[in-house]
Design a protein around this motif. Structure first.
Motif, PDB file in Angstrom:
ATOM      1  N   THR A  87       0.831  -1.216   0.000  1.00 37.35           N
ATOM      2  CA  THR A  87       0.000   0.000   0.000  1.00 37.35           C
ATOM      3  C   THR A  87       0.862   1.261   0.000  1.00 37.35           C
ATOM      4  O   THR A  87       0.700   2.121  -0.888  1.00 37.35           O
ATOM      5  N   PRO A  88       1.793   1.455   0.951  1.00 38.44           N
ATOM      6  CA  PRO A  88       2.657   2.632   0.867  1.00 38.44           C
ATOM      7  C   PRO A  88       3.552   2.624  -0.370  1.00 38.44           C
ATOM      8  O   PRO A  88       3.848   3.684  -0.927  1.00 38.44           O
ATOM      9  N   SER A  89       3.962   1.444  -0.826  1.00 39.93           N
ATOM     10  CA  SER A  89       4.785   1.380  -2.033  1.00 39.93           C
ATOM     11  C   SER A  89       4.017   1.909  -3.238  1.00 39.93           C
ATOM     12  O   SER A  89       4.562   2.651  -4.063  1.00 39.93           O
ATOM     13  N   ALA A  90       2.746   1.529  -3.334  1.00 41.37           N
ATOM     14  CA  ALA A  90       1.906   2.031  -4.423  1.00 41.37           C
ATOM     15  C   ALA A  90       1.703   3.540  -4.303  1.00 41.37           C
ATOM     16  O   ALA A  90       1.707   4.262  -5.309  1.00 41.37           O
ATOM     17  N   ALA A  91       1.536   4.016  -3.075  1.00 42.77           N
ATOM     18  CA  ALA A  91       1.371   5.455  -2.857  1.00 42.77           C
ATOM     19  C   ALA A  91       2.626   6.210  -3.272  1.00 42.77           C
ATOM     20  O   ALA A  91       2.546   7.262  -3.937  1.00 42.77           O
ATOM     21  N   VAL A  92       3.786   5.695  -2.895  1.00 38.46           N
ATOM     22  CA  VAL A  92       5.058   6.316  -3.285  1.00 38.46           C
ATOM     23  C   VAL A  92       5.171   6.379  -4.804  1.00 38.46           C
ATOM     24  O   VAL A  92       5.510   7.423  -5.383  1.00 38.46           O
ATOM     25  N   PHE A  93       4.875   5.263  -5.466  1.00 39.98           N
ATOM     26  CA  PHE A  93       4.976   5.216  -6.920  1.00 39.98           C
ATOM     27  C   PHE A  93       3.988   6.173  -7.579  1.00 39.98           C
ATOM     28  O   PHE A  93       4.338   6.903  -8.518  1.00 39.98           O
ATOM     29  N   ALA A  94       2.762   6.175  -7.083  1.00 35.59           N
ATOM     30  CA  ALA A  94       1.746   7.046  -7.664  1.00 35.59           C
ATOM     31  C   ALA A  94       2.180   8.513  -7.599  1.00 35.59           C
ATOM     32  O   ALA A  94       2.042   9.268  -8.571  1.00 35.59           O
ATOM     33  N   VAL A  95       2.720   8.915  -6.466  1.00 35.73           N
ATOM     34  CA  VAL A  95       3.136  10.314  -6.300  1.00 35.73           C
ATOM     35  C   VAL A  95       4.331  10.644  -7.181  1.00 35.73           C
ATOM     36  O   VAL A  95       4.333  11.647  -7.911  1.00 35.73           O
ATOM     37  N   LEU A  96       5.364   9.807  -7.141  1.00 32.85           N
ATOM     38  CA  LEU A  96       6.579  10.104  -7.895  1.00 32.85           C
ATOM     39  C   LEU A  96       6.382  10.016  -9.405  1.00 32.85           C
ATOM     40  O   LEU A  96       7.087  10.686 -10.170  1.00 32.85           O
ATOM     41  N   SER A  97       5.429   9.214  -9.835  1.00 37.27           N
ATOM     42  CA  SER A  97       5.193   9.044 -11.274  1.00 37.27           C
ATOM     43  C   SER A  97       4.049   9.894 -11.805  1.00 37.27           C
ATOM     44  O   SER A  97       3.949  10.121 -13.012  1.00 37.27           O
ATOM     45  N   GLY A  98       3.173  10.335 -10.900  1.00 37.15           N
ATOM     46  CA  GLY A  98       1.988  11.071 -11.331  1.00 37.15           C
ATOM     47  C   GLY A  98       0.881  10.176 -11.858  1.00 37.15           C
ATOM     48  O   GLY A  98      -0.124  10.665 -12.376  1.00 37.15           O
TER      49      GLY A  98
END
Length: 355
Positions: free
Chosen positions: A185-196
């Motif tokens: 869950t946090p990994s997906a959040a990190v990716f979503a933010v950094l990638s847009g």
């Protein structure tokens, strides 16, 4: 972030560009071997990458280590995992006792497994445990920041220092591993933010949640981003607001390994999210990363694209722990042996060589 980079540099050294001369020599040598040029595919590109990292066309990695960073996540309160948080410390003990999948595969590959408690929500004690606990789990990212910025920086520094410590004891090849119930869950959040990218594209089933819980998990990630408003241009802010201690620790491990001139094998989705943070902090660190495999976790292919990494293996795996990374060690050994043991057209007395 400059202050963090200064601390990292003082602690583990500077990350430099790969050795272009060694890369060119490796490419030329590969074309002298008894095979059509390029016929070994990714093994050849891997051999060239390893030459650039190590500065020699015939590298050898006698001591290899899988570093399993372990931490818990407050977001588990939202019901995003099929397993309870209690499994994290139980699995840590399993790693330490040699009974997990990564232990089995590491023994086969001749690699050490080291487990780091960087944020497990339990008091753990074991003679082989590296205790680097920052806190007993992160806060619930659906309600507020996972950790303070100081803790995020500490997590990164901890990983870098572990890399430096292992390097001082002879480790020259690193594999990223992790354990933390709820950490997709946090990994997906990190990716979503950094990638847009929207969470719906990057949030996966993790431990195997149902369709209904997957939709809930997507909403939790959306809420975490809305509540915390992490700044995509500041990877440390992203880590602090929606990440995890083990994710930060792995980012630091990658940076630390790169600073010591060592290749680091990236495991699956969580490790790749950590790699994205490392690359955002220091883009040159990407040159030291080897993508082990394409995880079945939704979003991993997109994450690898963002890192500009091509995975070595497609095994339909989604366990984590470093299991895919350990399997990739056999590919690295193969690339090294091709360079050190395969005959050239001249040494074998074979005519041709220009195909």
């Amino acid at each position: 972030m400059k202050e963090l980079m200064d601390r990292l540099t003082r602690s583990v050294g500077t990350i430099t560009a790969p050795d272009a001369r060694a890369q060119a020599e490796a490419a030329a040598y590969l074309d002298k071997l008894t095979k059509p040029p390029g016929s070994l595919g990714k093994l050849e590109s891997l051999a060239i990458q390893l030459a650039g990292i190590t500065g020699t066309i015939k590298p050898s990695f006698k001591k290899k280590a899988v570093v399993v960073m372990a931490g818990d996540h407050g977001v588990c309160e939202e019901g995003v995992s099929a397993f309870p948080s209690e499994v994290t410390p139980q699995m840590v003990m399993n790693f330490l006792n040699g009974g997990a999948a990564v232990n089995v595969l590491a023994r086969q590959a001749g690699a050490d497994v080291l487990c780091v408690d960087i944020g497990v929500a339990a008091d753990l004690s074991h003679e082989r445990l590296l205790s680097r606990k920052i806190n007993k789990g992160t806060k619930n990212i659906a309600k507020g920041p996972a950790m303070t910025r100081a803790e995020a920086e500490q997590a990164i520094m901890t990983g870098a220092e572990v890399a430096a410590e292992l390097y001082s004891h002879g480790t020259r090849l690193f594999v990223t591993g992790e354990m933390g119930i709820g950490n997709t869950t946090p990994s997906a959040a990190v990716f979503a933010v950094l990638s847009g990218k929207p969470p719906a594209e990057v949030v996966g089933r993790g431990t195997g949640v149902s369709d209904e819980r997957l939709m809930h998990k997507i909403r939790v990630v959306e809420q975490a981003i809305t509540v915390n408003r992490p700044m995509a241009e500041d990877p440390v802010d992203v880590l602090a607001k929606v990440g995890g201690y083990e994710i930060g620790g792995l980012a630091g491990l990658i940076l630390g390994a790169a600073a010591k001139g060592c290749p680091v094998v990236i495991d699956g989705f969580i490790s790749s999210a950590a790699a994205l943070i490392a690359a955002a902090i220091c883009p040159e660190s990407r040159s030291y990363m080897i993508a082990s495999h394409h995880s079945k976790e939704r979003g991993h292919a997109l994450l690898l694209q963002a890192l500009e990494l091509s995975p070595m293996l497609h095994m339909d795996m989604r366990l984590g722990e470093g299991t895919g990374g350990v399997l990739c060690l056999h590919m690295i050994e193969a690339a090294c042996r091709i360079m050190s043991e395969m005959a050239t057209f001249e040494s074998a007395g074979i005519s041709g060589g220009e195909i």
